[in-house]
Scaffold this active site. Sequence first.
Site, mmCIF file in Angstrom:
data_model
loop_
_atom_site.group_PDB
_atom_site.id
_atom_site.type_symbol
_atom_site.label_atom_id
_atom_site.label_comp_id
_atom_site.label_asym_id
_atom_site.label_seq_id
_atom_site.Cartn_x
_atom_site.Cartn_y
_atom_site.Cartn_z
ATOM 1 N N TRP A 108 0.810 -1.221 0.000
ATOM 2 C CA TRP A 108 0.000 0.000 0.000
ATOM 3 C C TRP A 108 0.841 1.268 0.000
ATOM 4 O O TRP A 108 0.473 2.260 -0.642
ATOM 5 C CB TRP A 108 -1.017 -0.011 1.154
ATOM 6 C CG TRP A 108 -2.116 -0.973 0.844
ATOM 7 C CD1 TRP A 108 -2.370 -2.178 1.451
ATOM 8 C CD2 TRP A 108 -3.078 -0.862 -0.209
ATOM 9 N NE1 TRP A 108 -3.433 -2.810 0.837
ATOM 10 C CE2 TRP A 108 -3.883 -2.039 -0.180
ATOM 11 C CE3 TRP A 108 -3.335 0.097 -1.181
ATOM 12 C CZ2 TRP A 108 -4.927 -2.249 -1.084
ATOM 13 C CZ3 TRP A 108 -4.383 -0.113 -2.081
ATOM 14 C CH2 TRP A 108 -5.164 -1.283 -2.016
ATOM 15 N N ASP A 178 -1.104 6.960 6.862
ATOM 16 C CA ASP A 178 -2.210 6.121 6.397
ATOM 17 C C ASP A 178 -2.409 5.057 7.474
ATOM 18 O O ASP A 178 -1.610 4.139 7.613
ATOM 19 C CB ASP A 178 -1.838 5.481 5.054
ATOM 20 C CG ASP A 178 -2.894 4.510 4.542
ATOM 21 O OD1 ASP A 178 -3.849 4.199 5.290
ATOM 22 O OD2 ASP A 178 -2.754 4.038 3.400
ATOM 23 N N LYS A 202 -11.988 -1.539 7.509
ATOM 24 C CA LYS A 202 -11.211 -2.460 8.339
ATOM 25 C C LYS A 202 -11.766 -2.461 9.765
ATOM 26 O O LYS A 202 -12.254 -3.456 10.254
ATOM 27 C CB LYS A 202 -9.731 -2.055 8.377
ATOM 28 C CG LYS A 202 -9.110 -1.794 7.032
ATOM 29 C CD LYS A 202 -8.856 -3.054 6.229
ATOM 30 C CE LYS A 202 -7.941 -2.787 5.055
ATOM 31 N NZ LYS A 202 -8.362 -3.370 3.804
#
Length: 367
Positions: A108, A178, A202
């Site tokens: 990511w 992030d 999540k």
Amino acid sequence: MGMTLSANARNFSGGPGALPETVLVQLREAMIAVPEVGLSVLGISHRSDWFAAVVAEVEVRLKALLALPPDFHVLLLQGGGTLQFAMVPLALARGADVPAEYLHTGYWSGKAIAEARKLAPVRVVWSGEDEGFSRLPDDEELVFDARAPYLHVVTNETVEGLQFHRTVGLEEVPRVADMSSDFLSRPFDAGRYALIYAHAQKNLGPAGVTVVLVREAVLERAPEGLPAMLDYRAQAQAHSILNTPPVFAIYAVLLVLRWLMDEIGGLEAMAAINRAKAERLYGVLDASEGFYRPRARRADRSLMNVVFDLPSEALRAAFLAEANRAGFAGLAGHRALGGIRVSIYNAVTLEAVEALADFMETFRRRH
């Protein structure tokens, strides 16, 4: 109740992940009619007083959970973490002489770097690519530039199962994090960051909304002339209702925040549960004498995503097939990596983890 919700209890998906059962029950009711309004949550106007109160309560609860300094704005945006990969350099690095700094710690962060490079100069301070992203950097490997417009870090790499257990960077350089996959899973000092973002799917709710915590100083620095949807200032002025927001997803986030505060008892309590879940699973891996092979260096192991493999493709296929028959969902590794990934986000219970750990021990004895 009619239908059973217990199947959700063994959802170990990497995202969208499990939601608390109490939240699912409330959402089911709200799909038909929100008690206070008498209308389906899917048909309530985003301009209603009810929804304004929902957004206000989300802000209040996030500020309370994180003890946010008063100069933070709470934004509820769309476009996921992926849009933030672009909004961050647009706000903080347009026309910068010095490159923005990024840590390349996994899948990511690699995506974030690629997007940022389209918009601003970028320097990768450290990359774990050559080592297959099996660890995070040690402090002595990191040399930062005090003039950088910001430093970007992914606090938890969901694909590789790596998590920072410390805050890195220089205090004088704005930190951007992030936190999509470990936000609200444990306490942290928000005051050390300039901007934090986390998409919901999540630990927070269903896909469709992204929480952004951004300091006033970032808004003041943002360049003029950005499209409104990409401008943190415009979003802050509109209290996240610049266009029609995902009312359902934001309401779900509110219910999760209530659950986290009122049922779990806050972030310290949540962190203790998450540590216990992770310790149980890593204990199985470490006691397996090489049958289960953890990917991440011990010091960098994620408490959210336990990533490992088995000795052969045939065993991995057998493991996934038998786990599926036993009612455990979402265990296949990310398509970029393969292997096995057990995601144990906030709503995954200790009981579900115990059941999976027992299954893993039995599977190893049989094979």
